[in-house]
Scaffold this motif. Structure first.
Motif, PDB file in Angstrom:
ATOM      1  N   TYR A  59      38.112  38.357  44.408  1.00 44.71           N
ATOM      2  CA  TYR A  59      39.771  38.747  43.796  1.00 44.71           C
ATOM      3  C   TYR A  59      39.597  39.966  42.913  1.00 44.71           C
ATOM      4  O   TYR A  59      40.473  41.141  43.118  1.00 44.71           O
ATOM      5  N   CYS A 114      46.297  35.165  43.139  1.00 45.03           N
ATOM      6  CA  CYS A 114      45.189  34.455  43.614  1.00 45.03           C
ATOM      7  C   CYS A 114      44.225  34.194  42.323  1.00 45.03           C
ATOM      8  O   CYS A 114      43.763  32.947  42.321  1.00 45.03           O
ATOM      9  N   ASP A 118      43.245  30.370  41.148  1.00 48.12           N
ATOM     10  CA  ASP A 118      41.422  30.068  41.231  1.00 48.12           C
ATOM     11  C   ASP A 118      41.390  29.306  39.808  1.00 48.12           C
ATOM     12  O   ASP A 118      40.388  28.519  39.840  1.00 48.12           O
ATOM     13  N   ALA A 138      37.603  33.157  49.520  1.00 48.60           N
ATOM     14  CA  ALA A 138      38.307  34.199  48.699  1.00 48.60           C
ATOM     15  C   ALA A 138      38.263  35.407  49.547  1.00 48.60           C
ATOM     16  O   ALA A 138      39.366  36.180  49.635  1.00 48.60           O
ATOM     17  N   VAL A 141      41.230  35.282  52.128  1.00 53.84           N
ATOM     18  CA  VAL A 141      42.468  35.190  51.307  1.00 53.84           C
ATOM     19  C   VAL A 141      42.728  36.710  51.220  1.00 53.84           C
ATOM     20  O   VAL A 141      43.859  37.334  51.401  1.00 53.84           O
TER      21      VAL A 141
END
Length: 363
Positions: A59, A114, A118, A138, A141
């Protein structure tokens, strides 16, 4: 001007663009000067997280790439405003830079959301939802977020974005009053791109704060540090994105005349400039507030010092007291972090070094 498709009928709405020649260049130069090196360091930090098989790094890297892409478009916008809102690079380049400018907002919002989810799962539910906290999940996503926003940006490719004003300047992404097709996509931006993610973000950080308060094994100073991180994240998120989206909704609902567009123009564009500071805030929030990151960057600096020393720059050693045994000892003492802070900012792997028996081991 090149092969530029413009509207033959110049817009009848004449608006004073002084804010573009005064405030916008200052903001763009500041974000370029600070945001580019900060995001490069953030990209390095995200790489270390991915190397450690931590999904947070995925991310962080995607968030940083989105910021860097937007930063790369800033020289074009800087030239545009310094040329008194005269776009010199063609309609396609205007569309691309416009997509990078506007879609960066929602890509950033998506990845900030995100990251918050997380961190919430890591702190509040450390033994559950493992299938959602993997590098593979991840990555999936992240692909979904990029695909959603890029598809949303296709609508701009279907419309001419360079138009000629009464001064024969080619304006880019300037439609006053707002056009019907823009209202629809603005409603989508506000509801799906901003309102829904910010609700998830508030829920996640509320859960993190509640888990911190319930923890009895964490020192008060550490709890305060975590709470400051969480609250500062919310403040910066709201400061960067809330004013713009409120005014975006106001324009979409009530802008139906040139007079209204003139009244709201400066306020709206000031709020749009605020979103640029997100590129500076992201690395600060998710990288440089962690003691783990401080240690990693200190070691990176120590490695650079070692390279300079080997190159014959002996005098550089005195300029970096962190290289002394006492300073390194204090730095190593920082390893003892409580469980919750470690979950919020997982430690990054250090560079490989020969271990006992000549094998390579991670620090």
């Amino acid at each position: 001007m090149g092969n530029i498709t413009t509207s033959n009928a110049a817009t009848n709405c004449t608006i004073d663009h002084t804010i573009h020649q005064t405030l916008a260049p200052v903001v763009y130069v500041l974000v370029l000067a600070v945001g580019f090196p900060a995001n490069c360091l953030s990209l390095y930090y995200g790489y270390l997280q991915i190397k450690a098989k931590n999904e947070l790094g995925v991310y962080l890297c995607n968030l940083t790439v989105a910021d860097l892409l937007y930063i790369c478009s800033l020289p074009f916008w800087l030239q545009y405003v310094l040329q008194h809102d005269n776009w010199l690079h063609g309609d396609l380049s205007c569309k691309i830079c416009g997509i990078l400018l506007y879609e960066n907002i929602y890509i950033s919002v998506g990845f900030l959301c995100c990251i918050s989810i997380d961190r919430y799962l890591a702190v509040a539910h450390p033994f559950r939802f493992h299938q959602f906290r993997t590098v593979k999940a991840a990555a999936g996503v992240s692909v979904g977020i990029w695909a959603k926003e890029l598809l949303a940006g296709v609508i701009f490719l279907m419309h001419t974005e360079v138009m000629e004003d009464k001064d024969q300047h080619l304006v880019c992404f300037e439609h006053y009053p707002i056009q019907p097709w823009q209202r629809k996509i603005n409603y989508y931006r506000f509801s799906v791109g901003f309102l829904f993610p910010i609700c998830l973000l508030f829920f996640s950080y509320w859960g993190i704060l509640r888990a911190v308060r319930r923890s009895h094994g964490t020192q008060k100073t550490r709890k305060d540090q975590i709470q400051r991180l969480v609250l500062s994240t919310m403040v910066i998120f709201l400061a960067c994105f809330l004013p713009y989206h409120v005014l975006l909704l106001v324009r979409s609902l009530w802008e139906d005349s040139c007079e209204f567009a003139k009244e709201i123009f400066n306020t709206y564009h000031f709020s749009l400039l605020l979103t640029s500071f997100n590129c500076v805030a992201d690395p600060v929030l998710y990288c440089f507030v962690s003691e783990n990151t401080h240690r990693d960057l200190a070691r990176l600096r120590a490695s650079c010092l070692g390279f300079l020393t080997c190159s014959g720059l002996r005098g550089a050693k005195e300029a970096f007291p962190l290289s002394s045994p006492e300073a390194l000892g204090k730095n190593e003492a920082r390893r003892e972090e409580p469980e919750l802070l470690t979950k919020l900012h997982p430690p990054c792997p250090l560079s490989s070094s020969p271990g006992p028996g000549g094998t390579s081991q991670e620090g």
